[in-house]
Motif scaffolding. Structure first.
Motif, mmCIF file in Angstrom:
data_model
loop_
_atom_site.group_PDB
_atom_site.id
_atom_site.type_symbol
_atom_site.label_atom_id
_atom_site.label_comp_id
_atom_site.label_asym_id
_atom_site.label_seq_id
_atom_site.Cartn_x
_atom_site.Cartn_y
_atom_site.Cartn_z
ATOM 1 N N PRO A 89 0.794 -1.238 0.000
ATOM 2 C CA PRO A 89 0.000 0.000 0.000
ATOM 3 C C PRO A 89 0.822 1.282 0.000
ATOM 4 N N ALA A 90 2.010 1.305 -0.576
ATOM 5 C CA ALA A 90 2.835 2.518 -0.489
ATOM 6 C C ALA A 90 3.563 2.813 -1.794
ATOM 7 N N GLN A 113 -1.091 4.592 -7.501
ATOM 8 C CA GLN A 113 -1.767 4.378 -6.221
ATOM 9 C C GLN A 113 -3.219 4.852 -6.294
ATOM 10 N N LEU A 114 -3.442 6.015 -6.894
ATOM 11 C CA LEU A 114 -4.796 6.538 -7.054
ATOM 12 C C LEU A 114 -5.628 5.628 -7.956
ATOM 13 N N ASN A 115 -5.024 5.166 -9.053
ATOM 14 C CA ASN A 115 -5.731 4.250 -9.954
ATOM 15 C C ASN A 115 -6.200 2.998 -9.213
ATOM 16 N N THR A 116 -5.313 2.471 -8.358
ATOM 17 C CA THR A 116 -5.584 1.195 -7.691
ATOM 18 C C THR A 116 -6.438 1.352 -6.441
ATOM 19 N N GLU A 117 -6.018 2.240 -5.538
ATOM 20 C CA GLU A 117 -6.628 2.295 -4.217
ATOM 21 C C GLU A 117 -7.826 3.236 -4.117
ATOM 22 N N VAL A 118 -7.922 4.203 -4.996
ATOM 23 C CA VAL A 118 -9.042 5.143 -4.951
ATOM 24 C C VAL A 118 -10.039 4.853 -6.075
ATOM 25 N N GLU A 129 0.169 2.952 -17.150
ATOM 26 C CA GLU A 129 1.381 3.758 -17.277
ATOM 27 C C GLU A 129 1.111 5.045 -18.046
ATOM 28 N N GLY A 130 0.144 4.999 -18.941
ATOM 29 C CA GLY A 130 -0.179 6.188 -19.711
ATOM 30 C C GLY A 130 -0.725 7.309 -18.841
ATOM 31 N N VAL A 131 -1.676 6.985 -17.990
ATOM 32 C CA VAL A 131 -2.245 7.995 -17.096
ATOM 33 C C VAL A 131 -1.191 8.477 -16.105
ATOM 34 N N ALA A 132 -0.369 7.532 -15.596
ATOM 35 C CA ALA A 132 0.681 7.911 -14.643
ATOM 36 C C ALA A 132 1.721 8.815 -15.292
ATOM 37 N N SER A 133 2.099 8.501 -16.525
ATOM 38 C CA SER A 133 3.084 9.332 -17.227
ATOM 39 C C SER A 133 2.490 10.688 -17.595
ATOM 40 N N TYR A 134 1.257 10.689 -18.018
ATOM 41 C CA TYR A 134 0.580 11.927 -18.420
ATOM 42 C C TYR A 134 0.500 12.907 -17.253
ATOM 43 N N LEU A 135 0.032 12.447 -16.105
ATOM 44 C CA LEU A 135 -0.095 13.329 -14.956
ATOM 45 C C LEU A 135 1.249 13.588 -14.279
ATOM 46 N N GLY A 136 2.074 12.555 -14.154
ATOM 47 C CA GLY A 136 3.365 12.712 -13.491
ATOM 48 C C GLY A 136 4.309 13.636 -14.228
#
Length: 248
Positions: A89-90, A113-118, A129-136
């Motif tokens: 969870p981290a 983490q948001l994709n998975t836990e929220v 990875e696309g959403v993570a790369s886009y926002l990150g």
């Protein structure tokens, strides 16, 4: 890596609690606060972007921030080349002292983490990875993260100039400069271990395209696609024929 039930927190870590996060950190207090503020801005941007698709959660999320890359590598439980990772969870990352953007690795993992836990999504690599790369990799200025406004000092954006696309789809596919869209969606392209950066550029590029191409014509359909798990069949049903989207 397989999900873990307990976060591995350094013995010397301090704890900073924010509105949505518990940040366990061995970095300096000012650095920890900087990363915490950045991740809170990401949280706001994420919940705004997916306001119709994701319900807010009151449960705090866990981050582990190391003081530097060396400490991170000594404690790395992911791939040897990882600069950060999310192991439920981290999220685990380090403060990039001296870098133009010292927190983008943590932002990337915080999206996972948001994709998975929220959001509760289970996505194929290209979408996750696309959403993570886009926002990150989005621009953070005066405490506000602007999705889609890309920061050139972030991964994978800084590899864009090395793609050297010719404009010929056939030639670029043959030279492994461009991954065919169907291969990208289904994970059947060239060996990712040999072409990690190429894949991440494609993950980022496809998501950026789906949110912004032609004044965002695919943006709402893409959000629906994410909520449904982003299968290839749903991609073609909600977005369009693969060949048409690939050409665009």
């Amino acid at each position: 890596p397989a999900p873990a039930s307990v976060a591995r927190i350094p013995a010397a870590a301090t704890l900073l609690e924010t509105a949505h996060y518990r940040v366990h950190s061995t970095a300096a207090p000012t650095q920890t606060r900087q990363v915490a503020d950045a991740v809170e801005s990401l949280h706001t941007a994420y919940m705004t972007l997916f306001a119709s698709e994701v319900r807010p959660s009151s449960r705090p999320l866990t981050l582990v921030l190391y003081a530097d890359r060396g400490e991170f590598q000594r404690n790395n439980r992911s791939r040897p080349w990882a600069e950060a990772y999310y192991l439920q969870p981290a999220c685990y990352a380090y403060y990039g002292e001296g870098k133009e953007n010292p927190h983008h690795w943590m932002l990337h993992e915080a999206v996972h983490q948001l994709n998975t836990e929220v959001a509760g999504w289970r996505l194929p690599a290209w979408a996750n990875e696309g959403v993570a790369s886009y926002l990150g990799a989005s621009w953070l200025e005066e405490g506000v993260l602007t999705p889609g406004r890309s920061d050139p000092a972030t991964y994978p954006i800084w590899w864009l100039s090395r793609m050297e696309l010719t404009g010929s789809l056939q030639a670029d596919v043959a030279a492994v400069r461009f991954i065919p869209l169907r291969d990208l969606l289904e994970g059947h392209g060239p060996d990712i271990n040999r072409h990690v950066n190429l894949y991440y550029l494609h993950y980022w590029g496809l998501t950026h395209f789906l949110f912004h191409y032609d004044n965002g014509r695919y943006a709402e359909a893409y959000k629906q696609l994410l909520t449904r798990g982003a299968s290839t069949s749903d991609f073609e049903r909600l977005i369009g024929p693969i060949e048409t989207i690939e050409a665009a």
